[in-house]
Design an enzyme around this catalytic site. Structure first.
Site, mmCIF file in Angstrom:
data_model
loop_
_atom_site.group_PDB
_atom_site.id
_atom_site.type_symbol
_atom_site.label_atom_id
_atom_site.label_comp_id
_atom_site.label_asym_id
_atom_site.label_seq_id
_atom_site.Cartn_x
_atom_site.Cartn_y
_atom_site.Cartn_z
ATOM 1 N N ALA A 98 0.817 -1.213 0.000
ATOM 2 C CA ALA A 98 0.000 0.000 0.000
ATOM 3 C C ALA A 98 0.853 1.266 0.000
ATOM 4 O O ALA A 98 0.340 2.352 -0.239
ATOM 5 C CB ALA A 98 -0.944 0.010 1.203
ATOM 6 N N LYS A 99 2.140 1.132 0.322
ATOM 7 C CA LYS A 99 3.103 2.244 0.284
ATOM 8 C C LYS A 99 2.576 3.477 1.001
ATOM 9 O O LYS A 99 2.682 4.604 0.494
ATOM 10 C CB LYS A 99 3.498 2.557 -1.154
ATOM 11 C CG LYS A 99 4.175 1.390 -1.869
ATOM 12 C CD LYS A 99 4.621 1.779 -3.272
ATOM 13 C CE LYS A 99 5.320 0.623 -3.975
ATOM 14 N NZ LYS A 99 4.393 -0.491 -4.318
ATOM 15 N N ARG A 100 2.035 3.291 2.183
ATOM 16 C CA ARG A 100 1.492 4.413 2.936
ATOM 17 C C ARG A 100 2.616 5.252 3.547
ATOM 18 O O ARG A 100 3.651 4.738 3.951
ATOM 19 C CB ARG A 100 0.574 3.918 4.045
ATOM 20 C CG ARG A 100 -0.669 3.164 3.553
ATOM 21 C CD ARG A 100 -1.536 4.053 2.676
ATOM 22 N NE ARG A 100 -2.864 3.494 2.475
ATOM 23 C CZ ARG A 100 -3.342 3.057 1.325
ATOM 24 N NH1 ARG A 100 -2.586 3.086 0.262
ATOM 25 N NH2 ARG A 100 -4.573 2.587 1.241
#
Length: 281
Positions: A98-100
Site C-alpha cells: 500500500a506504500k502508505r
C-alpha cells in the site's frame, strides 16, 4: 502485545520451509483481460481467489497491491479483506503493498488499518514510504512491534524516477537511500533470527556493493520477471545478504492464469530457480 510471534521470525521460518518467493496479486485491467475476465468486482474476485487457491499453500509470501482493489470502492476492499484472510489461513504471509506514508495521527490511522491485529485488513507486513522523513513512520513502527507485524520501507526502488530522491546526498555525505537502510539496521538491532523491519530494494539495480544492505532484516526485491531481472542476478545484486532477500514476482507468474495448475507450476519454477541461485552463491 498480540501474542503473535514477530514477523521477522515467522518470515525466516517460512522462507526456510517454502523458499523465499513472494508472488504479487496485481489484478490490473490488462491482466483481467488476459484471463478473459471483466474489469469489474466479479472479475477481481475470481482473479484473487484463483491466485490464492493456486499458490498460498506453497509460497512464503503473497503481496496484494491495494490500489487495484481500492479502485472498485468498498466492494473491492471487501474482496481484498477476503483474499488476505484466505491467504493467511493457507499459511502464506501477507505483505500489503500500500506504500502508505504520512505524519502524526494520519500515519497512525494508516497503521491501524493494516497492522492492528483486529483490523479487517490485518496483514503480516506493510510497505511504507519514508519520504516525509523516517521519523514520520514512528506510529507504524510502534504498532508493528505491538502486533507482531513488520514493515518494508522504500529504500532503493526499481523505478528510475526514484533515484532523484533516493540518491540525493545529505550534508553528512550519505545519500537518502543509505540513510533509510541505516535506520532499519537500528530498528533490527538485537533481533533474531531476522528483524521485522525490511527494505524495498530493486533486483534490477545492479551492483549495490557501495550500500550496506546488512540491516539484519529482510530485503523485498521487486523486478524479477517482467522488469528484466532474473533469479540468477540475485547473488550479484545482493552479495552476502542474498539469503535475506524476498524476491517478488508478479506478472511472471500471473500471466499463466487463470489455470491454477499453470499458475502453481510457474511459481514452482521461479521458486526453484531462486533457491538454486541463492544456495549456489
Amino acid at each position: 502485545m498480540s501474542g503473535l510471534e514477530p514477523f521477522g521470525a515467522r518470515l525466516r521460518r517460512a522462507m526456510d520451509e517454502r523458499g523465499p518467493l513472494c508472488v504479487g496479486i496485481d489484478p490490473h485491467a490488462s491482466l483481467l483481460a488476459e484471463w478473459g475476465l471483466n474489469d469489474d468486482v466479479a472479475g477481481l474476485e475470481r482473479f484473487s481467489r484463483t491466485v490464492v487457491e493456486a499458490v498460498a499453500e506453497r509460497v512464503a509470501v503473497l503481496k496484494p497491491q491495494s490500489a487495484f482493489f481500492e479502485r472498485f470502492g468498498s466492494r473491492g476492499i471487501a474482496v481484498l479483506e477476503k483474499s488476505v484472510a484466505e491467504a493467511r489461513a493457507a499459511g502464506a504471509l501477507v505483505v500489503m503493498d500500500a506504500k502508505r506514508g504520512d505524519i502524526g495521527s494520519t500515519m497512525a490511522a494508516y497503521a491501524e488499518s493494516f497492522l492492528h491485529k483486529d483490523a479487517p485488513l490485518f496483514s503480516d507486513a506493510l510497505t511504507v514510504s519514508p519520504y516525509l522523513g523516517y521519523g514520520s513512520l514512528a506510529p507504524a513502527v510502534a504498532l508493528a512491534r505491538e502486533n507482531g507485524a513488520g514493515l518494508f520501507v522504500l529504500a532503493l526502488t526499481s523505478n528510475p524516477e526514484g533515484g532523484e530522491v533516493q540518491h540525493a546526498v545529505r550534508p553528512d555525505g550519505r545519500n537518502v537511500g543509505a540513510t533509510m537502510l541505516a535506520h532499519l539496521a537500528a530498528e533490527n538491532a538485537g533481533e533474531g533470527p531476522l528483524g521485522s523491519f525490511g527494505a524495498v530494494v530493486g533486483a534490477t539495480l545492479g551492483d549495490l556493493s557501495t550500500y550496506d544492505l546488512a540491516i539484519d532484516g529482510p530485503l523485498l526485491a521487486p523486478g524479477i520477471g517482467a522488469q528484466g531481472a532474473t533469479p540468477a542476478d540475485l547473488p550479484r545484486v545482493f552479495g552476502p545478504v542474498v539469503g535475506n532477500v524476498v524476491p517478488n514476482v508478479s506478472r511472471g507468474v500471473l500471466r499463466h492464469g487463470p489455470d491454477t495448475v499453470a499458475l502453481r507450476d510457474a511459481a514452482a519454477r521461479f521458486a526453484d530457480d531462486i533457491r538454486q541461485a541463492v544456495t549456489s552463491s
